[in-house]
Motif scaffolding. Structure first.
Motif, mmCIF file in Angstrom:
data_model
loop_
_atom_site.group_PDB
_atom_site.id
_atom_site.type_symbol
_atom_site.label_atom_id
_atom_site.label_comp_id
_atom_site.label_asym_id
_atom_site.label_seq_id
_atom_site.Cartn_x
_atom_site.Cartn_y
_atom_site.Cartn_z
ATOM 1 N N ILE A 226 1.698 4.105 -6.950
ATOM 2 C CA ILE A 226 2.626 5.171 -6.584
ATOM 3 C C ILE A 226 3.771 4.625 -5.731
ATOM 4 C CG2 ILE A 226 2.860 7.310 -5.257
ATOM 5 C CD1 ILE A 226 -0.082 7.887 -6.087
ATOM 6 N N HIS A 227 3.417 3.779 -4.778
ATOM 7 C CA HIS A 227 4.448 3.334 -3.841
ATOM 8 C C HIS A 227 5.296 2.195 -4.376
ATOM 9 C CE1 HIS A 227 6.449 2.798 -0.054
ATOM 10 N NE2 HIS A 227 6.155 1.511 -0.081
ATOM 11 N N GLN A 228 4.611 1.179 -4.902
ATOM 12 C CA GLN A 228 5.365 -0.031 -5.239
ATOM 13 C C GLN A 228 5.733 -0.090 -6.714
ATOM 14 O OE1 GLN A 228 3.694 -3.564 -3.460
ATOM 15 N NE2 GLN A 228 2.643 -2.368 -1.898
ATOM 16 N N ASN A 229 5.298 0.928 -7.472
ATOM 17 C CA ASN A 229 5.681 1.012 -8.876
ATOM 18 C C ASN A 229 5.320 -0.261 -9.651
ATOM 19 O OD1 ASN A 229 6.655 2.365 -11.025
ATOM 20 N ND2 ASN A 229 8.815 1.938 -10.627
ATOM 21 N N LEU A 230 4.091 -0.720 -9.449
ATOM 22 C CA LEU A 230 3.627 -1.924 -10.139
ATOM 23 C C LEU A 230 2.643 -1.537 -11.226
ATOM 24 C CD1 LEU A 230 2.867 -4.198 -7.050
ATOM 25 C CD2 LEU A 230 4.890 -4.253 -8.499
ATOM 26 N N SER A 231 2.431 -2.453 -12.185
ATOM 27 C CA SER A 231 1.391 -2.220 -13.187
ATOM 28 C C SER A 231 0.841 -3.568 -13.649
ATOM 29 C CB SER A 231 1.957 -1.428 -14.364
ATOM 30 O OG SER A 231 3.052 -2.135 -14.914
#
Ligand SMILES: Nc1ncnc2c1ncn2[C@@H]1O[C@H](COP(=O)(O)OP(=O)(O)O)[C@@H](O)[C@H]1O
Ligand SMILES: [Mg+2]
Length: 351
Positions: free
Chosen positions: A125-130
């Motif tokens: 949610i915060h760092q928009n990583l996947s």
């Protein structure tokens, strides 16, 4: 003057309960300064948790703010959190600006999801990583909170973690979004003493590393000596004394603070029996008249039963709400152990 990050003014919080109204936070004001650790101490039921839940919009549904301001200066200009309504307002705020660790880590973890998945949700949610990047961020966080073999541990479930390790996971989730304020609500109460010390050390390290402002809630004054820059003593929904840790430990002025200090086993007071806090806090369904602590205060003055004391300033950083501090008050001696406290103080805080 120091830089405020949070400023609570004349806050009133009430709960509706079976047709009656409980006044849980009574006209409370307090400032929190950027970068400090403010400890909030007080008996169970004094309002520590309720006060702090207002800062992240998690008041129980039957609770409501009935006047007052909660100014948050995290990003420069103040916003009034008391005006936030509903989840839409809180969504981008909770976790990102202010995070809260609750007393029982089991209640904040989902037993059906792996540790890695739960931390991953916050990070995503915060760092928009996947993908791999998200995984790596989760491992980094686990290491950050002192959990070894992060790849293996991330696949495990909460029941495979000890109490102390679970609390580390909860802390990882709380800092995942890099909040400016971390509220720790009795984070070590359920843990044994050795683990307690480890978690306190972890929190101290993280505070420095991530530049956090910490609000540390506890009913145990013995714990705060180790962590706090300032101490606020809460009683019946208000702060009755606040000062630097030194001031509150070595020069306490409110009879309730005396009583709390008297119940510290570490003091091991010789000669005078422990000053047990007799009686019970006031019923907050009824209006409080005078000093809320008066009925339990063997040193109460007549006026304590009639009129609420204002804050009296002891130093620019230290004030207490007690009529004993009024220049017109008769001289009342504190208990013997308070006079001796300078001598044994070193043992209490290990300094
Ligand atoms: N949902 C609720 N409904 C009614 N009363 C509540 C609710 N939550 C807390 N209270 C009351 O508010 C007061 C303060 O509670 P709390 O903040 O949990 O105390 P503390 O954290 O200091 O132990 C207590 O009298 C408690 O019973
Ligand atoms: Mg509580």
């Amino acid at each position: 003057m120091q830089n405020k990050i949070l400023s609570v003014k004349d806050l009133n919080v009430k709960f509706n309960l079976r047709g009656r109204t409980l006044h849980a936070i009574r006209n409370l004001s307090v400032d929190v300064y950027r970068g400090e650790t403010l400890a909030i101490v007080g008996e169970s039921g004094s309002g520590k948790t309720v006060l702090n839940k207002n800062f992240i919009g998690l008041l129980d549904p039957n609770g409501f703010i009935d006047g007052g301001e909660i100014l948050y200066y995290g990003n420069g200009d103040p916003v009034d959190l008391a005006k936030y309504k509903g989840e839409k307002d809180w969504l981008g705020f909770r976790g990102n600006e202010i995070s809260m660790i609750l007393q029982d880590p089991m209640t904040s973890l989902n037993p059906l999801k792996s540790i890695g998945a739960q931390i991953g949700e916050s990070v995503r949610i915060h760092q928009n990583l996947s993908g791999e990047k998200l995984k790596q961020a989760v491992y980094d966080l686990l290491e950050e909170v002192g959990i070894e073999e992060p790849e293996r541990r991330a696949r495990q479930y909460p029941h495979e973690f000890s109490g102390g390790m679970r609390q580390r996971v909860v802390i990882a989730i709380a800092i995942a979004c890099r909040p400016k304020i971390l509220i720790c609500d009795e984070p070590t109460t359920a843990l044994d003493v050795t683990i307690q010390a480890q978690i306190l050390n972890l929190l101290k390290d993280l505070k420095v590393k991530f530049n956090l402002t910490v609000i540390f809630i506890t009913h145990d004054l013995g714990v705060v000596a180790n962590v706090a820059d300032r101490v606020a003593v809460m009683y019946a929904g208000d702060i009755v004394e606040i000062g630097t840790a030194e001031e509150v430990f070595y020069d306490p002025r409110h009879p309730y603070t005396w009583a709390l200090l008297g119940s510290l086993p570490q003091l091991g007071i010789k000669g005078e029996s422990l000053y047990a806090i007799k009686g019970t806090p006031p019923n907050l369904f009824m209006p409080v008249v005078g000093d809320a602590f008066a009925p339990r205060n063997p040193r109460a003055l007549k006026i304590d039963f009639m009129e609420e004391p204002p804050y009296f300033e002891i130093s620019p950083t230290h004030k207490a709400k007690s009529w004993l501090l009024d220049p017109r008050a008769p001289k009342v001696e504190p208990p013997e152990y308070i006079k001796n406290i300078r001598k044994v103080g070193g043992e209490v805080d290990g300094r």
